[in-house]
Design a protein around this motif. Structure first.
Motif: not given
Length: 170
Positions: A150-168
Motif C-alpha cells: 500500500g506504499n504507492a508513493e515509495e513504489a513510484l520512486v523505485f519504479w523510476r529507478k528501475a526505468l533509469d537503471g540497467e537491466d540484468e
C-alpha cells in the motif's frame, strides 16, 4: 575455449549458437559445472524453462553446494510461480553460502513476495537494493512489494529507478 565461445554467443544474445556450442562441450565433459550452468541459463533465455530446470538439477547432482546454481534454479521457479516453497529453500541455501550477494538477496525477497510474505520480501529486497550493482530488476521487485503493502508513493520512486537503471544484462 568452447566455453568462452559459448559465453561470447550468450552475450551477443545468439542463444541458439551458444546452446549448440555448449552441447558440444557436454559431449566432451558431461559433468562440467560451468557448462551446465551456462546451458541452463541459455535454455532459460530461450524460454525453455522445463529443460533449463532439468539441466540445473543435473548440475546440483554434481555440486549440491553451488550457490549460483541454487539461486538460478530457485529464482527461475519462483519467478514463474512453480514449486515456490522449494525455490525458497534453494535460494535460502544460496544465501547461506554467500550472505552478502545482492542478487541472491533479491531472489530471496522475490520468492517471499511470490508467497505473499510481503514484510519478509521487503526486508530482503531493501537489503538487495543497498548492495552495489543493483539493477532495474531489483528496483522493480522492491517497488512491487511496496505497492502490495500500500506504499504507492515509495513504489513510484523505485519504479523510476528501475526505468533509469540497467537491466540484468547490463
Amino acid at each position: 575455449v568452447l566455453l568462452q565461445v559459448a559465453e561470447f554467443y550468450q552475450r551477443a544474445k545468439r542463444f541458439s549458437d551458444a546452446e549448440a556450442t555448449l552441447r558440444r562441450v557436454r559431449e566432451l565433459e558431461p559433468k562440467n559445472l560451468r557448462m551446465l550452468f551456462q546451458l541452463g541459463a541459455v535454455l532459460e533465455r530461450q524460454k525453455r524453462l522445463d529443460e533449463a530446470e532439468g539441466v540445473f538439477r543435473e548440475a546440483l547432482t554434481i555440486q549440491p553446494e553451488s550457490a549460483p546454481v541454487l539461486n538460478y534454479l530457485g529464482y527461475m521457479n519462483a519467478d514463474r510461480g512453480v514449486r515456490i516453497e522449494e525455490a525458497l529453500a534453494l535460494i535460502e541455501k544460496a544465501v547461506a553460502l554467500d550472505p552478502e550477494n545482492g542478487a541472491y538477496l533479491d531472489s530471496l525477497g522475490w520468492a517471499e513476495f511470490r508467497l505473499n510474505r510481503i514484510d519478509k520480501a521487503e526486508e530482503f529486497l531493501r537489503r538487495a537494493v543497498a548492495k552495489p550493482g543493483s539493477n532495474a530488476v531489483v528496483f522493480d521487485h522492491l517497488a512491487d512489494a511496496l505497492k502490495r503493502r500500500g506504499n504507492a508513493e515509495e513504489a513510484l520512486v523505485f519504479w523510476r529507478k528501475a526505468l533509469d537503471g540497467e537491466d540484468e544484462d547490463g
